[in-house]
Design an enzyme around this catalytic site. Structure first.
Site, PDB file in Angstrom:
ATOM      1  N   LYS A  54      48.782  48.784  38.450  1.00 26.46           N
ATOM      2  CA  LYS A  54      48.825  48.209  39.807  1.00 26.46           C
ATOM      3  C   LYS A  54      50.216  47.639  40.101  1.00 26.46           C
ATOM      4  CE  LYS A  54      43.900  47.319  39.587  1.00 26.46           C
ATOM      5  NZ  LYS A  54      42.841  46.408  39.146  1.00 26.46           N
ATOM      6  N   GLN A  98      41.563  40.182  38.005  1.00 28.52           N
ATOM      7  CA  GLN A  98      41.129  41.333  37.204  1.00 28.52           C
ATOM      8  C   GLN A  98      39.848  40.994  36.438  1.00 28.52           C
ATOM      9  OE1 GLN A  98      42.705  44.483  37.169  1.00 28.52           O
ATOM     10  NE2 GLN A  98      40.845  45.058  36.072  1.00 28.52           N
ATOM     11  N   ASP A 121      40.225  43.123  47.273  1.00 25.75           N
ATOM     12  CA  ASP A 121      39.198  43.858  46.517  1.00 25.75           C
ATOM     13  C   ASP A 121      37.909  43.974  47.340  1.00 25.75           C
ATOM     14  OD1 ASP A 121      39.740  45.047  44.122  1.00 25.75           O
ATOM     15  OD2 ASP A 121      39.543  43.222  42.928  1.00 25.75           O
TER      16      ASP A 121
END
Ligand code: NDP
Length: 302
Positions: A54, A98, A121
């Site tokens: 990422k 994460q 997200d």
């Protein structure tokens, strides 16, 4: 006949061209650069790989990236404090924590602390709810990537029977919420299956589009797929492979070799859904920055 390969890697390349032009527009209009912050707690090797991928992609596109690494022993409060700081940081448009988190960290509370305006997200209940009622701000990256992939490869779900196997909050449920909407490239009849579903193969065999998000290597066999189905494999599973220097290889939830003989089209693992997920994270970060500055840009699905 062999199935057509739907390459997420190739589709992601065209997405990145679209994203680069949107970054240029943002810079031109308000002189800003979109910013993404990733919080990694602990040293889970797979998570470290995902975070590196990422961060690398941010650098490649010219997105500001902030990478916060906390020890595996970090307290719940420490993670919350970091999220709150990022909520108030004007250079940051997207915040990603994460997963998975160590057990002392309350995953739900932490995810719910992320400002819904920076929740790239799309896991915050506010964003999940908006998606369900058809008014999404941010759509979770993996299902959004699958949607874009289907559209770009010419397999619109409109009017089709889509069977999703797996009902997680990050893949199955948001995928269902996207495809059941009364909107372009959705309008599908959607069946959501899980571990308590009875006669699963009978249901998967009725799918025009089959999406497997189970987390079990090669779970979907050719007996579960009718000829002509479009098969999307979300699974990423490590299986032992002595011929690989790493000692393992990555395989999907679908028995690719057999299912690809019957399917109309299929996504590979790796190179399918994975690259699209990262591309959609970049899209959502740029979208967040555009929204903050009142910029209306063409959507990824236009
Ligand atoms: P979860 O473990 O959260 O969910 C798995 C789902 O599969 C559950 O709903 C479970 O049912 C269902 N399931 C398990 N066993 C069976 C069975 N025997 N029959 C029918 N359904 C079953 O997984 P995720 O959704 O997080 O991830 C799924 C896979 O996708 C994983 O391999 C993961 O690594 C991968 N993934 C890939 C991404 C990418 O970018 N390519 C992104 C996210 C995930 P129940 O609810 O009843 O337990």
């Amino acid at each position: 006949m062999a199935a057509k390969l739907i390459s997420g890697k190739e589709i992601a390349k065209t997405v990145y061209e679209h994203l680069k032009s949107r970054i240029k527009i943002i810079k031109k209009i308000c002189g800003k650069t979109p910013g993404l912050a990733v919080i990694l707690v602990g040293n889970n090797p797979a998570s470290q790989v995902y975070v590196r991928m990422k961060t690398k992609m941010c650098e490649k596109l010219g997105i500001l990236s902030e990478h916060i690494e906390l020890a595996g022993s970090a307290s719940h409060q420490e993670v919350i404090d970091n999220v709150k700081k990022l909520n108030n940081n004007n250079d940051i448009d997207g915040i990603l924590v994460q997963l998975p988190l160590p057990s002392q960290c309350g995953e739900n509370i932490i995810l719910n602390t992320i400002s819904p305006d920076k929740d790239v997200d799309g896991f915050h209940p506010e964003n999940m709810g908006n998606l369900l009622i058809g008014k999404p701000k941010f759509i979770p990256c993996t299902p959004l990537g699958i949607w874009v992939m289907l559209k770009q490869s010419g397999y619109s779900p409109e009017g089709k029977h889509v069977v999703i196997v797996g009902r997680s909050n990050i893949v199955g449920k948001p995928m269902f919420s996207i495809l059941c909407q009364k909107t372009k490239y959705a309008n599908a009849t959607v069946t959501l299956c899980h571990s308590r579903t009875k006669n699963l193969p009978e249901i998967t065999k009725t799918a025009d589009i089959l999406i497997a998000a189970i987390g079990r290597p090669h779970f979907i066999t050719k007996e579960m797929v009718k000829p002509g189905t479009v098969v999307v494999d979300v699974g990423i599973n490590r299986v032992d492979d002595s011929s690989s220097p790493r000692g393992y290889k990555l395989v999907g939830d679908v028995d690719f070799d057999e299912v690809s003989k019957a399917a109309e089209a299929i996504t590979p693992v790796p190179g399918g859904v994975g690259p699209m997920t990262i591309a959609m994270l970049m899209n959502n970060t740029i979208l967040s920055c555009e929204t903050k500055h009142g910029i209306t840009a063409p959507s990824i699905l236009d």
